[in-house]
Scaffold this motif. Structure first.
Motif, mmCIF file in Angstrom:
data_model
loop_
_atom_site.group_PDB
_atom_site.id
_atom_site.type_symbol
_atom_site.label_atom_id
_atom_site.label_comp_id
_atom_site.label_asym_id
_atom_site.label_seq_id
_atom_site.Cartn_x
_atom_site.Cartn_y
_atom_site.Cartn_z
ATOM 1 N N ARG A 2 0.836 -1.201 0.000
ATOM 2 C CA ARG A 2 0.000 0.000 0.000
ATOM 3 C C ARG A 2 0.873 1.254 0.000
ATOM 4 O O ARG A 2 2.020 1.213 0.462
ATOM 5 N N LEU A 3 0.317 2.316 -0.520
ATOM 6 C CA LEU A 3 1.056 3.568 -0.620
ATOM 7 C C LEU A 3 0.699 4.460 0.568
ATOM 8 O O LEU A 3 -0.483 4.688 0.854
ATOM 9 N N TYR A 4 1.747 4.962 1.260
ATOM 10 C CA TYR A 4 1.555 5.820 2.413
ATOM 11 C C TYR A 4 2.206 7.183 2.151
ATOM 12 O O TYR A 4 3.268 7.254 1.536
ATOM 13 N N ARG A 5 1.548 8.251 2.636
ATOM 14 C CA ARG A 5 2.110 9.593 2.577
ATOM 15 C C ARG A 5 2.518 9.988 4.003
ATOM 16 O O ARG A 5 1.714 9.896 4.927
ATOM 17 N N TRP A 6 3.782 10.401 4.174
ATOM 18 C CA TRP A 6 4.302 10.663 5.512
ATOM 19 C C TRP A 6 4.884 12.077 5.615
ATOM 20 O O TRP A 6 5.248 12.685 4.602
ATOM 21 N N GLN A 7 4.954 12.572 6.850
ATOM 22 C CA GLN A 7 5.616 13.823 7.177
ATOM 23 C C GLN A 7 6.496 13.582 8.407
ATOM 24 O O GLN A 7 6.143 12.778 9.275
ATOM 25 N N SER A 8 7.652 14.263 8.442
ATOM 26 C CA SER A 8 8.567 14.043 9.561
ATOM 27 C C SER A 8 9.351 15.325 9.856
ATOM 28 O O SER A 8 9.366 16.262 9.041
ATOM 29 N N VAL A 9 9.992 15.311 11.012
ATOM 30 C CA VAL A 9 10.854 16.412 11.432
ATOM 31 C C VAL A 9 12.171 15.820 11.933
ATOM 32 O O VAL A 9 12.169 14.883 12.745
ATOM 33 N N SER A 10 13.276 16.352 11.463
ATOM 34 C CA SER A 10 14.581 15.866 11.894
ATOM 35 C C SER A 10 14.938 16.448 13.262
ATOM 36 O O SER A 10 14.250 17.336 13.785
ATOM 37 N N SER A 11 16.023 15.953 13.828
ATOM 38 C CA SER A 11 16.469 16.449 15.135
ATOM 39 C C SER A 11 16.855 17.921 15.076
ATOM 40 O O SER A 11 16.824 18.631 16.085
ATOM 41 N N GLY A 12 17.204 18.412 13.880
ATOM 42 C CA GLY A 12 17.550 19.816 13.713
ATOM 43 C C GLY A 12 16.358 20.707 13.438
ATOM 44 O O GLY A 12 16.516 21.916 13.211
ATOM 45 N N GLY A 13 15.132 20.130 13.384
ATOM 46 C CA GLY A 13 13.925 20.908 13.175
ATOM 47 C C GLY A 13 13.520 21.052 11.719
ATOM 48 O O GLY A 13 12.544 21.751 11.420
ATOM 49 N N GLN A 14 14.211 20.382 10.769
ATOM 50 C CA GLN A 14 13.856 20.496 9.354
ATOM 51 C C GLN A 14 12.720 19.525 9.031
ATOM 52 O O GLN A 14 12.729 18.367 9.470
#
Length: 398
Positions: A2-14
């Motif tokens: 299945r296809l998933y759309r994701w969002q994330s934040v790195s440890s540096g806030g990007q």
């Protein structure tokens, strides 16, 4: 998958976002953690289906599009371009409606999965035969050769189907013309003649009464009948494979289909052997091109006979009518000369010419038969309409 759309934040806030093809959300989360950081949002991408989406046929590559796909991919790989980059270049050339399929293939390749596995996840676009050939190319280290051979295979398929379409075009036009003629007689002419006979006091025949009732049904329930025809057409479209199999069992068409499947099997078998696949396994892999269950069983018997140590020609003869008598002779020559793939390709070319000739002969016979059927239908309708008039004229005093 299945296809998933994701969002994330790195440890540096990007912030990052993207799409990923996976079996579960956990697999997506692991991927994002390894590469981008902490997941902030994840959703499964589902296709939006409109109210009339069931009317649209499923998306499938045509033979021409598959040939272009494999040809372009083979050329790009031979030029030394990485396969992921090559897929991106091909996606832009196929068109927007094929973008989801190519995007999922690209995602699978980015995860390090082989091309054969990536294609196997798109069964509507790439059948098992494609996956089997590319698996053979990957096992022998000749992926580009396998891709190029698939392109040539689909080019030949398209040529044959074009000839078959041309052969069926005129008969289909005649059948459509017969259908329109029947509607014209039923809706326009028969009610007028029936009204004329009532005004003259002529007695209507039973067949004319049936035709008048049918005409009234068409006129009074046009919308309902149109909906019924639409539903029946959709049902027939969904069951087209079963209908096609039933049509292919007709005595006139069965030999043509057998020859067509034999050519597909022989060409695929030659490709497998040229890729370095062992003969028994090559037979089993090539049997995916056989849509006829009985022929597929015969191919399995052929492979089992070879595994037991039976000579190739004798094993093919023991399997039944998988090969024609000419095919067995070519197998025998190839087995003795040690150049079996070349002889299989020669036999496939000879069989194709024979099949083209048979199609032309079938078209030559079918066209006058359909003309006679259409003419007979028109004559029957005419007799039904004018027979009460003849009866009335016979009853008039001299």
């Amino acid at each position: 998958m299945r296809l998933y759309r994701w969002q994330s934040v790195s440890s540096g806030g990007q912030a990052y976002n993207g799409e990923y093809l996976a079996e579960s959300e956990k697999e997506v989360i692991d991927f994002v953690h390894r590469n981008y950081g902490f997941v902030t949002d994840i959703k499964e991408v589902r296709e939006r289906k409109s109210l009339f989406s069931w009317l649209r046929p499923q998306l499938k590559f045509s033979n021409r599009e598959r040939a272009n796909f494999f040809r372009q991919l083979s050329a790009l790989l031979e030029a030394g371009i990485p396969i992921v980059h090559a897929m991106g270049m091909i996606t832009s050339g196929l068109g927007d409606r094929y973008t989801p399929v190519c995007r999922r293939i690209t995602m699978s390749l980015q995860r390090g999965q082989p091309l054969s596995y990536a294609l196997s996840l798109q069964p509507d676009a790439f059948p098992k035969m494609n996956v089997s050939v590319i698996e053979a190319g990957e096992a022998s280290g000749q992926v580009t050769y396998a891709l190029r051979s698939l392109s040539e295979f689909y080019d030949r398929q398209e040529k044959f189907l074009r000839l078959a379409r041309n052969a069926c075009m005129y008969p289909a036009f005649l059948l459509f013309l017969a259908f329109l003629t029947f509607l014209f007689f039923s809706v326009k002419l028969i009610p007028s003649f029936a009204e004329l006979y009532r005004s003259l006091g002529a007695k209507e025949t039973d067949l004319l009464k049936v035709m008048v009732s049918f005409s009234l049904l068409l006129q009074n329930h046009t919308v309902a009948l149109s909906c019924v025809m639409l539903i029946v057409g959709k049902a027939l479209l969904q069951q087209r494979e079963r209908i096609f199999c039933c049509v292919m069992r007709l005595p006139v068409i069965r030999p043509v289909r057998h020859s067509f499947l034999e050519i597909r099997f022989v060409r695929l078998l030659a490709l497998m052997l040229q890729s370095g696949i062992a003969f028994p396994e090559a037979i089993l892999r090539s049997s995916v091109a056989l849509t006829d269950v009985s022929m597929r069983d015969k191919a399995k018997t052929f492979s089992e006979n070879v595994m037991r140590g039976v000579a190739v020609t004798e094993a093919a003869a023991m399997a039944g009518n998988l090969f024609s008598r000419t095919g067995l002779e070519f197998l025998n020559i190839g087995e003795r000369s040690g150049n079996l793939p070349h002889m299989l390709l020669e036999y496939a070319g000879l069989k194709e010419q024979e099949l083209y000739t048979r199609l032309r002969d079938l078209k030559t016979v079918l066209e006058p038969v359909l003309v006679i059927i259409v003419a007979g239908m028109i004559c029957t309708m005419t007799v039904v309409m004018v027979s009460p008039l003849f009866t009335l004229m016979m009853q008039m005093p001299e």
